[in-house]
Design a protein around this motif. Structure first.
Motif, PDB file in Angstrom:
ATOM      1  N   PRO A  89      36.817  -1.821   0.791  1.00  0.00           N
ATOM      2  CA  PRO A  89      36.468  -0.556   0.126  1.00  0.00           C
ATOM      3  C   PRO A  89      36.223   0.556   1.146  1.00  0.00           C
ATOM      4  CG  PRO A  89      35.310  -2.373  -0.902  1.00  0.00           C
ATOM      5  CD  PRO A  89      35.990  -2.939   0.309  1.00  0.00           C
ATOM      6  N   THR A  90      36.919   1.662   0.965  1.00  0.00           N
ATOM      7  CA  THR A  90      36.910   2.737   1.952  1.00  0.00           C
ATOM      8  C   THR A  90      36.663   4.074   1.273  1.00  0.00           C
ATOM      9  OG1 THR A  90      38.452   1.521   3.362  1.00  0.00           O
ATOM     10  CG2 THR A  90      38.299   3.890   3.728  1.00  0.00           C
ATOM     11  N   ILE A  91      35.751   4.843   1.844  1.00  0.00           N
ATOM     12  CA  ILE A  91      35.474   6.196   1.347  1.00  0.00           C
ATOM     13  C   ILE A  91      35.497   7.138   2.540  1.00  0.00           C
ATOM     14  CG2 ILE A  91      33.947   7.673  -0.010  1.00  0.00           C
ATOM     15  CD1 ILE A  91      32.492   5.075  -0.903  1.00  0.00           C
ATOM     16  N   PHE A  92      36.525   7.985   2.597  1.00  0.00           N
ATOM     17  CA  PHE A  92      36.610   9.001   3.637  1.00  0.00           C
ATOM     18  C   PHE A  92      35.877  10.262   3.178  1.00  0.00           C
ATOM     19  CE2 PHE A  92      40.972   7.804   5.734  1.00  0.00           C
ATOM     20  CZ  PHE A  92      40.439   6.592   6.143  1.00  0.00           C
ATOM     21  N   GLY A  93      35.479  11.049   4.140  1.00  0.00           N
ATOM     22  CA  GLY A  93      34.916  12.367   3.875  1.00  0.00           C
ATOM     23  C   GLY A  93      34.598  13.014   5.201  1.00  0.00           C
ATOM     24  N   THR A 114      29.297  18.824  16.502  1.00  0.00           N
ATOM     25  CA  THR A 114      28.538  18.786  15.256  1.00  0.00           C
ATOM     26  C   THR A 114      29.339  19.519  14.192  1.00  0.00           C
ATOM     27  OG1 THR A 114      26.423  18.747  16.447  1.00  0.00           O
ATOM     28  CG2 THR A 114      26.360  19.395  14.127  1.00  0.00           C
ATOM     29  N   TRP A 115      29.620  18.827  13.116  1.00  0.00           N
ATOM     30  CA  TRP A 115      30.456  19.368  12.051  1.00  0.00           C
ATOM     31  C   TRP A 115      29.607  19.609  10.804  1.00  0.00           C
ATOM     32  CZ3 TRP A 115      32.111  16.256  15.848  1.00  0.00           C
ATOM     33  CH2 TRP A 115      33.342  16.546  16.460  1.00  0.00           C
ATOM     34  N   ARG A 116      29.960  20.647  10.051  1.00  0.00           N
ATOM     35  CA  ARG A 116      29.199  21.003   8.858  1.00  0.00           C
ATOM     36  C   ARG A 116      29.962  20.645   7.587  1.00  0.00           C
ATOM     37  NH1 ARG A 116      26.707  26.890   9.047  1.00  0.00           N
ATOM     38  NH2 ARG A 116      25.344  25.887   7.536  1.00  0.00           N
ATOM     39  N   TYR A 117      29.176  20.447   6.538  1.00  0.00           N
ATOM     40  CA  TYR A 117      29.681  20.328   5.173  1.00  0.00           C
ATOM     41  C   TYR A 117      30.570  19.106   4.934  1.00  0.00           C
ATOM     42  CZ  TYR A 117      28.058  25.154   5.432  1.00  0.00           C
ATOM     43  OH  TYR A 117      27.298  26.282   5.643  1.00  0.00           O
ATOM     44  N   ALA A 118      29.994  17.931   5.130  1.00  0.00           N
ATOM     45  CA  ALA A 118      30.673  16.674   4.806  1.00  0.00           C
ATOM     46  C   ALA A 118      30.199  16.201   3.438  1.00  0.00           C
ATOM     47  CB  ALA A 118      30.384  15.623   5.864  1.00  0.00           C
ATOM     48  N   THR A 119      30.953  16.522   2.418  1.00  0.00           N
ATOM     49  CA  THR A 119      30.583  16.130   1.064  1.00  0.00           C
ATOM     50  C   THR A 119      30.488  14.613   0.946  1.00  0.00           C
ATOM     51  OG1 THR A 119      31.562  18.093   0.065  1.00  0.00           O
ATOM     52  CG2 THR A 119      31.327  16.168  -1.349  1.00  0.00           C
ATOM     53  N   GLY A 120      29.407  14.159   0.315  1.00  0.00           N
ATOM     54  CA  GLY A 120      29.209  12.725   0.098  1.00  0.00           C
ATOM     55  C   GLY A 120      28.788  11.971   1.341  1.00  0.00           C
ATOM     56  N   ALA A 121      28.211  12.670   2.327  1.00  0.00           N
ATOM     57  CA  ALA A 121      27.900  12.052   3.630  1.00  0.00           C
ATOM     58  C   ALA A 121      27.222  10.684   3.528  1.00  0.00           C
ATOM     59  CB  ALA A 121      27.063  13.012   4.476  1.00  0.00           C
ATOM     60  N   PRO A 122      26.190  10.502   2.684  1.00  0.00           N
ATOM     61  CA  PRO A 122      25.527   9.198   2.655  1.00  0.00           C
ATOM     62  C   PRO A 122      26.346   8.086   2.026  1.00  0.00           C
ATOM     63  CG  PRO A 122      24.301  10.825   1.347  1.00  0.00           C
ATOM     64  CD  PRO A 122      25.555  11.467   1.810  1.00  0.00           C
ATOM     65  N   TYR A 123      27.448   8.439   1.340  1.00  0.00           N
ATOM     66  CA  TYR A 123      28.241   7.450   0.619  1.00  0.00           C
ATOM     67  C   TYR A 123      29.467   6.991   1.419  1.00  0.00           C
ATOM     68  CZ  TYR A 123      25.873  10.448  -2.828  1.00  0.00           C
ATOM     69  OH  TYR A 123      24.956  11.232  -3.505  1.00  0.00           O
ATOM     70  N   ILE A 161      24.125  11.488  10.688  1.00  0.00           N
ATOM     71  CA  ILE A 161      24.058  12.468   9.591  1.00  0.00           C
ATOM     72  C   ILE A 161      22.843  13.366   9.786  1.00  0.00           C
ATOM     73  CG2 ILE A 161      23.742  12.757   7.096  1.00  0.00           C
ATOM     74  CD1 ILE A 161      25.245  10.105   6.728  1.00  0.00           C
ATOM     75  N   ILE A 162      23.045  14.662   9.623  1.00  0.00           N
ATOM     76  CA  ILE A 162      21.967  15.654   9.722  1.00  0.00           C
ATOM     77  C   ILE A 162      21.653  16.114   8.304  1.00  0.00           C
ATOM     78  CG2 ILE A 162      21.266  17.877  10.691  1.00  0.00           C
ATOM     79  CD1 ILE A 162      23.493  17.404  12.839  1.00  0.00           C
ATOM     80  N   ASN A 163      20.519  15.761   7.795  1.00  0.00           N
ATOM     81  CA  ASN A 163      20.190  16.026   6.386  1.00  0.00           C
ATOM     82  C   ASN A 163      19.787  17.489   6.185  1.00  0.00           C
ATOM     83  OD1 ASN A 163      20.320  13.262   5.028  1.00  0.00           O
ATOM     84  ND2 ASN A 163      19.045  12.854   6.808  1.00  0.00           N
ATOM     85  N   ASP A 164      20.802  18.353   6.074  1.00  0.00           N
ATOM     86  CA  ASP A 164      20.538  19.792   5.986  1.00  0.00           C
ATOM     87  C   ASP A 164      21.135  20.443   4.737  1.00  0.00           C
ATOM     88  OD1 ASP A 164      23.182  19.559   6.683  1.00  0.00           O
ATOM     89  OD2 ASP A 164      23.072  20.825   8.474  1.00  0.00           O
ATOM     90  N   TRP A 165      21.524  19.637   3.748  1.00  0.00           N
ATOM     91  CA  TRP A 165      22.090  20.188   2.504  1.00  0.00           C
ATOM     92  C   TRP A 165      20.937  20.564   1.577  1.00  0.00           C
ATOM     93  CZ3 TRP A 165      26.257  22.439   1.022  1.00  0.00           C
ATOM     94  CH2 TRP A 165      26.648  22.499  -0.316  1.00  0.00           C
TER      95      TRP A 165
END
Length: 328
Positions: A89-93, A114-123, A161-165
């Motif tokens: 099972p693979t989830i890219f983002g 450092t990259w911004r705005y990775a939707t679904g980062a924790p998943y 992951i930087i929790n900044d959302w």
């Protein structure tokens, strides 16, 4: 579906039940070929699926759209790499921004940034990113002077992951930033947008057109959800939103039919056509936004309550309008 709506609360992450349902329905793999365990949907089938999710919940539609859109990169990977990564099972983002560097070391690259705005980062199981190419300490340039870059896919274990959302809406999309520090990646885990190695028609779609259409259905789906929940004494006030969403649907699926025909016939995606699609999508979203804003004052105090579904839809929708491709 009612149970799913109840699970999709206005929380900073999805409940496990939602993630289990997404996995069960194989929604991360809307565009992935069946040979790799995916659903291999056509463009129109996939758009309808994503729109139906956005109609249920903004974060649900947005997250599946962006992550399944990242899994779309399976078509850009060399087949042996794709087979390896999608054997489980693979989830890219990740991020479409170019916020880091890739310094060449033999047949590998050392990634930092450092990259911004990775939707679904924790998943995510893997992160995708764009990085400027550096060789012998010198940033490489194209003939036109623009920076040379490649896209890479790396395991989530190599990312911080930087929790900044911290936004008013799309909270469960968990679109956090992420840092990569001195990660060495072999060259075969890099790829180039719009260079595809799989034969399915969906992979012949120009990526800018693909991105515009898949995001556009999210705005329409959220607008349809807003219309479904809106209650006003004067029903005629809903007529304009009904008309605009209907027109948006007609326009989008007319373009999607044209794109499917183009991919089936190996037609070229010219720059004027790419711009035409983008302008149509942008104008449509602006039209939807204007009508929703105009309707909001007539929906009563309930529409301003943070625990109201209608208020959540409003916040989700206008958080989504900040996506860079619809603000340029």
């Amino acid at each position: 579906m009612q149970q799913l709506k109840e699970w999709c609360s206005d929380a900073p992450v999805f409940r496990q039940e939602v993630l289990d349902w997404i996995a069960k329905e194989n929604l991360w793999n809307v565009w992935v070929p069946k040979a790799f365990g995916g659903r291999e949907m056509s463009l129109i089938e996939g758009l309808k699926q994503l729109q139906s999710l956005a109609r249920i919940d903004g974060s649900l539609g947005w997250t599946v759209t962006l992550c399944s859109g990242a899994n779309f990169f399976i078509g850009n990977l060399q087949p042996e790499v794709a087979k390896e990564l999608f054997a489980q099972p693979t989830i890219f983002g990740g991020s479409g921004g170019m916020f880091g560097t890739a310094e060449k070391e033999g047949s590998s690259y050392r990634l930092n940034g450092t990259w911004r705005y990775a939707t679904g980062a924790p998943y995510l199981t893997h992160f995708t990113l764009n990085a400027k190419i550096v060789e012998n300490g010198v940033e490489q340039k194209n003939e036109d002077g623009s920076p040379k870059f490649l896209s890479f896919v790396i395991p989530a274990s190599e990312v911080r992951i930087i929790n900044d959302w911290n936004t008013m809406g799309l909270k469960a999309s968990a679109t956090h930033s992420f840092e990569v520090k001195d990660v060495l990646v072999r060259e075969e885990y890099s790829f180039v947008y719009n260079q595809f190695h799989l034969p399915q028609p969906i992979f012949k779609t120009h990526f800018s057109v693909f991105a515009d259409l898949t995001l556009w259905v999210n705005y329409i789906g959220m607008a349809e959800h807003f219309l479904e929940e809106a209650q006003v004494k004067d029903e005629s006030r809903l007529a304009e939103l009904k008309s605009v969403t209907s027109s948006a649907n007609d326009q989008l699926y007319e373009i999607a039919n044209q794109v499917e025909s183009m991919t089936e016939n190996d037609a070229e995606f010219t720059e004027p056509f790419i711009q035409e699609v983008h302008q149509a999508a942008s104008a449509s979203v602006k039209g939807l936004s204007a009508v929703i804003i105009g309707l909001q004052p007539y929906l009563g105090v309930n529409a301003s309550r943070e625990d109201a579904v209608l208020n959540q839809i409003f916040r989700d929708y206008f958080t989504a309008t900040q996506h860079h491709i619809f603000t340029r």
